[in-house]
Design an enzyme around this catalytic site. Structure first.
Site, mmCIF file in Angstrom:
data_model
loop_
_atom_site.group_PDB
_atom_site.id
_atom_site.type_symbol
_atom_site.label_atom_id
_atom_site.label_comp_id
_atom_site.label_asym_id
_atom_site.label_seq_id
_atom_site.Cartn_x
_atom_site.Cartn_y
_atom_site.Cartn_z
ATOM 1 N N GLU A 82 -21.611 -9.830 20.900
ATOM 2 C CA GLU A 82 -22.439 -8.646 20.616
ATOM 3 C C GLU A 82 -23.309 -8.922 19.397
ATOM 4 O OE1 GLU A 82 -21.348 -4.235 21.095
ATOM 5 O OE2 GLU A 82 -21.484 -4.525 18.946
ATOM 6 N N ASP A 125 -16.513 -8.801 21.206
ATOM 7 C CA ASP A 125 -17.009 -7.651 20.437
ATOM 8 C C ASP A 125 -16.464 -7.827 19.018
ATOM 9 O OD1 ASP A 125 -17.981 -5.161 19.638
ATOM 10 O OD2 ASP A 125 -16.185 -4.113 20.320
ATOM 11 N N ASP A 135 -12.263 -1.885 22.232
ATOM 12 C CA ASP A 135 -12.855 -3.153 21.796
ATOM 13 C C ASP A 135 -12.793 -4.223 22.891
ATOM 14 O OD1 ASP A 135 -13.055 -2.495 18.658
ATOM 15 O OD2 ASP A 135 -11.193 -1.735 19.482
#
Lengths: 160, 160
Positions: free
Chosen positions: B67, B7, B139
């Site tokens: 992501e 991420d 996260d």
């Protein structure tokens, strides 16, 4: 003192190498990095990193000057450009070179004295300043302009 | 098969490592990369590249799931995030790992069956699926969710 100027882009990244000897600016080389058009995006970004690394190894610059951006008119282009700049920052840092950033307005001001010069005016000014036999293509010329801007600003900083 | 989920972020990049063994998903590790707050921006970007490289060397994943973003609400955040993603793409490619990208909506759909789940719902679902003793921080949990989404999509693709 040798300086590598870079005009980043995911389709074309221009570069230019200048050297300052006894207050003269000498043009060493300029060119472009063209990632394969059909490659996946992350391979294009890695291609830029690889080529910048090769250019640093070949020309051994003392520092790198990179075109800065705030926010591009087109958010999508801005996002893509961020990836290219990230790859260039990684290459610069891997060779432990200091990185300086200049906005297009700073570059235009350094070269022509005002911030709204056209692309063509910059090309002509770069050609004249470096005594090139012909104008470099836009991205390479912009990269040379960034390097000239850096040499100008750097000298100013040293004088102060 | 081992998968590294990421991420990306310039302040915190979350990561999570999962392994698939006999149709079971095993949690290997998760954590965050925190570039020094006061470092110049390009050093933060290089820090992310270095740490991702270290994580790849330590855990030897077979592939990376990252992501994806289209255009963030805030153009400036989007631009900064682009740099972090560029650095991650370079690290992934240097280790010759295939890279897969998933949008937040795809990740939410894979985990909860609909695309508008809250951060907390994702955290709880990640904890339940991986049988973690407690929820991972946001996260890292998001990175694990991306890895889960990849394993799910990858399996679907293989079946088809």
């Amino acid at each position: 003192m040798r300086i590598l100027g870079i005009d980043p882009g995911t389709q074309i990244t221009g570069y230019g190498i200048l050297e300052k000897r006894n207050n003269h600016i000498i043009h060493i080389d300029n060119g472009g990095i063209f990632p394969p058009k059909k490659a996946p995006f992350y391979k294009k970004i890695s291609h830029i990193h690889e080529k910048i690394s090769e250019i640093i190894q070949k020309y051994a610059p003392d520092m790198v000057a990179l075109e800065d951006i705030f926010v591009a008119k087109n958010a999508m282009s801005s996002l893509k450009l961020g990836h290219a700049r990230g790859a260039i920052m990684v290459a610069t840092h891997q060779f432990q070179l200091p990185l300086y950033e200049y906005t297009p307005t700073q570059v235009k001001q350094a070269l022509t004295g005002y911030g709204r010069a056209t692309k063509e005016q910059i090309q002509k000014m770069v050609q004249a300043l470096l005594k090139l036999p012909e104008t470099a293509f836009t991205d390479a010329s912009d990269a040379l302009a960034i390097a000239i801007c850096h040499l100008h600003s750097y000298r100013m900083k040293k004088i102060q």
